[in-house]
Motif scaffolding. Structure first.
Motif, PDB file in Angstrom:
ATOM      1  N   ARG A  83      -0.028  10.816   8.869  1.00 35.19           N
ATOM      2  CA  ARG A  83       1.398  10.792   9.179  1.00 35.19           C
ATOM      3  C   ARG A  83       1.695  11.557  10.463  1.00 35.19           C
ATOM      4  O   ARG A  83       2.578  11.194  11.239  1.00 35.19           O
ATOM      5  CB  ARG A  83       2.193  11.362   8.010  1.00 35.19           C
ATOM      6  CG  ARG A  83       2.205  10.405   6.804  1.00 35.19           C
ATOM      7  CD  ARG A  83       3.050  10.912   5.645  1.00 35.19           C
ATOM      8  NE  ARG A  83       2.386  12.002   4.927  1.00 35.19           N
ATOM      9  CZ  ARG A  83       2.729  13.264   5.003  1.00 35.19           C
ATOM     10  NH1 ARG A  83       3.754  13.631   5.747  1.00 35.19           N
ATOM     11  NH2 ARG A  83       2.077  14.189   4.308  1.00 35.19           N
ATOM     12  N   SER A  84       0.934  12.610  10.687  1.00 33.36           N
ATOM     13  CA  SER A  84       1.115  13.387  11.914  1.00 33.36           C
ATOM     14  C   SER A  84       0.764  12.549  13.147  1.00 33.36           C
ATOM     15  O   SER A  84       1.466  12.598  14.167  1.00 33.36           O
ATOM     16  CB  SER A  84       0.236  14.637  11.866  1.00 33.36           C
ATOM     17  OG  SER A  84       0.292  15.346  13.079  1.00 33.36           O
TER      18      SER A  84
ATOM     19  N   ASP B  36     -11.847  10.547   2.395  1.00 34.98           N
ATOM     20  CA  ASP B  36     -11.895   9.116   2.695  1.00 34.98           C
ATOM     21  C   ASP B  36     -10.940   8.768   3.827  1.00 34.98           C
ATOM     22  O   ASP B  36     -11.278   7.983   4.726  1.00 34.98           O
ATOM     23  CB  ASP B  36     -11.535   8.295   1.447  1.00 34.98           C
ATOM     24  CG  ASP B  36     -12.543   8.464   0.331  1.00 34.98           C
ATOM     25  OD1 ASP B  36     -13.723   8.690   0.640  1.00 34.98           O
ATOM     26  OD2 ASP B  36     -12.137   8.385  -0.843  1.00 34.98           O
ATOM     27  N   VAL B  37      -9.737   9.336   3.800  1.00 32.42           N
ATOM     28  CA  VAL B  37      -8.773   9.085   4.873  1.00 32.42           C
ATOM     29  C   VAL B  37      -9.287   9.627   6.197  1.00 32.42           C
ATOM     30  O   VAL B  37      -9.147   8.986   7.248  1.00 32.42           O
ATOM     31  CB  VAL B  37      -7.403   9.686   4.518  1.00 32.42           C
ATOM     32  CG1 VAL B  37      -6.431   9.526   5.686  1.00 32.42           C
ATOM     33  CG2 VAL B  37      -6.833   9.049   3.264  1.00 32.42           C
TER      34      VAL B  37
ATOM     35  N   LEU C 228       0.815  -1.214   0.000  1.00 31.44           N
ATOM     36  CA  LEU C 228       0.000   0.000   0.000  1.00 31.44           C
ATOM     37  C   LEU C 228       0.853   1.270   0.000  1.00 31.44           C
ATOM     38  O   LEU C 228       0.395   2.327  -0.421  1.00 31.44           O
ATOM     39  CB  LEU C 228      -0.908   0.016   1.237  1.00 31.44           C
ATOM     40  CG  LEU C 228      -2.062  -0.974   1.258  1.00 31.44           C
ATOM     41  CD1 LEU C 228      -2.713  -0.987   2.630  1.00 31.44           C
ATOM     42  CD2 LEU C 228      -3.100  -0.615   0.197  1.00 31.44           C
ATOM     43  N   ARG C 229       2.081   1.139   0.476  1.00 23.86           N
ATOM     44  CA  ARG C 229       2.932   2.320   0.597  1.00 23.86           C
ATOM     45  C   ARG C 229       3.870   2.501  -0.588  1.00 23.86           C
ATOM     46  O   ARG C 229       4.731   3.377  -0.570  1.00 23.86           O
ATOM     47  CB  ARG C 229       3.751   2.226   1.897  1.00 23.86           C
ATOM     48  CG  ARG C 229       2.893   2.197   3.160  1.00 23.86           C
ATOM     49  CD  ARG C 229       3.721   2.375   4.407  1.00 23.86           C
ATOM     50  NE  ARG C 229       4.676   1.289   4.616  1.00 23.86           N
ATOM     51  CZ  ARG C 229       4.405   0.164   5.261  1.00 23.86           C
ATOM     52  NH1 ARG C 229       3.197  -0.018   5.756  1.00 23.86           N
ATOM     53  NH2 ARG C 229       5.329  -0.773   5.421  1.00 23.86           N
ATOM     54  N   ARG C 230       3.715   1.655  -1.609  1.00 27.84           N
ATOM     55  CA  ARG C 230       4.551   1.760  -2.811  1.00 27.84           C
ATOM     56  C   ARG C 230       3.696   2.160  -4.004  1.00 27.84           C
ATOM     57  O   ARG C 230       2.495   1.852  -4.055  1.00 27.84           O
ATOM     58  CB  ARG C 230       5.237   0.416  -3.104  1.00 27.84           C
ATOM     59  CG  ARG C 230       6.309   0.024  -2.126  1.00 27.84           C
ATOM     60  CD  ARG C 230       7.169  -1.106  -2.697  1.00 27.84           C
ATOM     61  NE  ARG C 230       6.367  -2.308  -2.932  1.00 27.84           N
ATOM     62  CZ  ARG C 230       6.336  -3.355  -2.115  1.00 27.84           C
ATOM     63  NH1 ARG C 230       7.033  -3.337  -0.984  1.00 27.84           N
ATOM     64  NH2 ARG C 230       5.608  -4.414  -2.420  1.00 27.84           N
TER      65      ARG C 230
ATOM     66  N   ALA D 223      -1.445  10.199  -2.119  1.00 31.12           N
ATOM     67  CA  ALA D 223      -0.783  11.497  -2.205  1.00 31.12           C
ATOM     68  C   ALA D 223      -0.439  12.031  -0.817  1.00 31.12           C
ATOM     69  O   ALA D 223      -1.146  11.767   0.159  1.00 31.12           O
ATOM     70  CB  ALA D 223      -1.685  12.480  -2.946  1.00 31.12           C
ATOM     71  N   VAL D 224       0.646  12.781  -0.749  1.00 27.13           N
ATOM     72  CA  VAL D 224       1.122  13.301   0.532  1.00 27.13           C
ATOM     73  C   VAL D 224       0.069  14.167   1.199  1.00 27.13           C
ATOM     74  O   VAL D 224      -0.171  14.083   2.410  1.00 27.13           O
ATOM     75  CB  VAL D 224       2.422  14.112   0.317  1.00 27.13           C
ATOM     76  CG1 VAL D 224       2.839  14.800   1.609  1.00 27.13           C
ATOM     77  CG2 VAL D 224       3.538  13.213  -0.195  1.00 27.13           C
TER      78      VAL D 224
END
Length: 505
Positions: free
Chosen positions: A456-457, A492-493, A440-442, A448-449
């Motif tokens: 990530r925070s 969604d995130v 999932l991380r590749r 997108a960042v």
């Protein structure tokens, strides 16, 4: 001739092994010796077989009888060898010509009167026989529908040793399987019966679409149990491979109804909170039997009042949740069972369990923390969705508009699963919950960042583990699939974080 050989099947876990049952009759002091690592039930077969042979009108040979089960290094369990032992013994004594039983697997337990009784595990046994190249099997009449599920085999049933002897000697017909035993697809409770709780319904739909684990925390009467019991109704029916696996597990456990075909409905297991560790993950004397987590394979394992379960039973679920399998080791060998079930936990927020929820809770803060802390951090870290349900309101309970039915929700779930299966086809996975985190991380699946900034925070701040990070990403993909989008976006995130942490719910 004083020697005869017939075929049977031994079962270790879900794996069947072709077993040769040899009988040698020699002059000497009459007696019966069984070799080949038999268990207690097999040691007792000598008395059952003797009574069954005599009561079926056959002559018992007064000679020294040696019965050997090959391969001798494989542990043998259960009473399914009885009928094969009786036939081999009669063949070795010259009472029964065995040419008609060449390369035929024989399964069945004998009663003292010569009746042939159904046995557990016929489906995986017959499947092992077919895999070994055997084309014909004889099983108890009560197991014919189950055995006929395996393609490419000629299945016949027998209800007594006398009937089998008549078949071998005179060619009398045996019982044929029922024509086209219907698969078991009985409908269960429907979501249309659940009033209100849009958050709980949304969480249930996301869990079903992605194969995610779910925790529902809320006061009594909030609908936790009703929602959990209706999760199977929105899951797709099992495909052929999954249905065979699930049916085989229920056959081994002795829970398959007589005459039943394949189980097509996802199973639902809801053990009581006093359940022991072996009843949850499997165990028992002799051959370890599948537990609730394996009987819920490809379905739902529901733990109501989850904090009331013993710590050992809850912690024993951590490995099956991660690996989808249970390995039960014993001194005489191990048994491995699949256990890819969706776990649903339901819990009150505190011991007083006020129907009004937190507003009228009488528990001190320390008591509340201790109560939910019975669900350990490592266990909860494996639960994708952790939703706090509000108390029911009169307006929701008396709403005149009927909520969506299971059929409507199931259609959206099926479409979302189809989208996920297409996307992950190259990796060999079908559900979002199964995708390894590194994938999932590749690229091309890395989000997108700007869409993962909050995620990530939280990881950097320590409020979310690395496992939790990946599970939120999987949830976001499921949410996007349900809404018909090709990729998750920031919203969604954000919803995935909310469903994962229970914040704002």
């Amino acid at each position: 001739m004083s020697y005869a050989r017939v075929l049977c099947v031994g079962l270790v876990g879900m794996t069947g092994h072709l077993v040769e049952v040899e009988a040698d009759l020699a002059p000497g002091l009459p007696g019966v010796v069984i070799s080949g690592l038999p268990d207690t039930a097999l040691h007792e077969a000598r008395d059952r077989v003797r009574a069954a042979v005599v009561n079926s009108g056959q002559r018992w040979p007064n000679r020294r009888i040696t019965l050997n089960l090959l391969p001798a290094t494989l542990p043998k369990f259960g009473s399914a060898f009885d009928l094969a032992i009786a036939v081999a013994l009669l063949g070795g004594s010259g009472e029964l010509p065995l040419a008609a039983l060449d390369d035929v697997v024989i399964l069945g337990e004998l009663g003292l009167d010569g009746t042939v009784r159904p046995v557990r595990g016929v489906l995986p046994m017959v499947a092992a026989a077919a895999k070994a190249g055997v084309g014909r099997v004889i099983v108890p009449a009560g197991n014919t529908a189950e055995a006929a599920v395996v393609p490419g085999l000629r299945v016949r049933g027998v209800d007594s040793l006398h009937r089998l002897v008549s078949f071998v000697r005179d060619g009398d017909p045996l019982t044929e399987p029922p024509a086209g035993a219907p698969p078991s697809t009985a409908a269960g409770p429907d979501l249309v019966e659940v009033a209100g709780q849009w958050l709980g319904r949304r969480a249930l739909e996301v869990a079903a679409a992605g194969g995610h684990h779910l925790a529902l925390i809320g006061p009594p009467g909030a609908g936790k149990t009703m929602l959990a019991e209706r999760l199977p109704s929105i899951l797709p029916h099992l495909d052929d491979d999954a249905a065979l696996e699930v049916t085989a597990l229920h056959s081994i456990a002795g829970l398959l109804p007589t005459g039943a075909g394949l189980l097509r409905r996802p199973p639902f297991q809801a053990p009581h909170h006093t359940a022991t560790v072996p009843s949850i993950v499997g165990g028992g004397p002799g051959l370890a039997r599948p537990g609730a987590v394996s009987l819920a394979h490809r379905g739902v394992l529901f733990l109501d009042e989850a904090p009331e379960f013993s710590k050992g039973a809850l912690e024993a679920l951590r490995q099956p949740l991660e690996n989808g399998r249970v390995l039960l080791t014993r001194s005489r060998g191990g048994a491995e069972y699949p256990a890819r079930a969706q776990l649903v936990l339901a819990a009150n927020p505190c011991p007083c369990a006020s129907p009004a929820g937190d507003d009228r809770c009488e528990c001190p803060p320390l008591t509340r923390r201790r109560y939910l802390s019975r669900l350990s951090g490592p266990l909860l870290d494996r639960i994708d969705l952790q939703v706090r349900l509000p108390p029911m309101r009169a307006a929701e309970l008396m709403e005149s508009t009927a909520p969506e039915s299971s059929a409507v929700v199931a259609a959206r779930v099926a479409a979302a699963r189809a989208a996920a299966a297409t996307r992950w086809a190259a990796s060999g996975h079908r559900l979002n919950a199964e995708i390894p985190g590194p994938e999932l991380r590749r690229p091309p699946w890395r989000l997108a960042v700007q869409d993962t900034a909050e995620l990530r925070s939280r990881l950097d701040a320590g409020s979310l583990s690395a496992r939790g990070f990946d599970r939120v990403i999987r949830l976001a993909w499921t949410i996007a699939d349900l809404d018909g989008r090709a990729r998750p976006d920031r919203e969604d995130v954000a919803e995935a974080i909310q469903l994962r942490t229970g914040e704002g719910t």
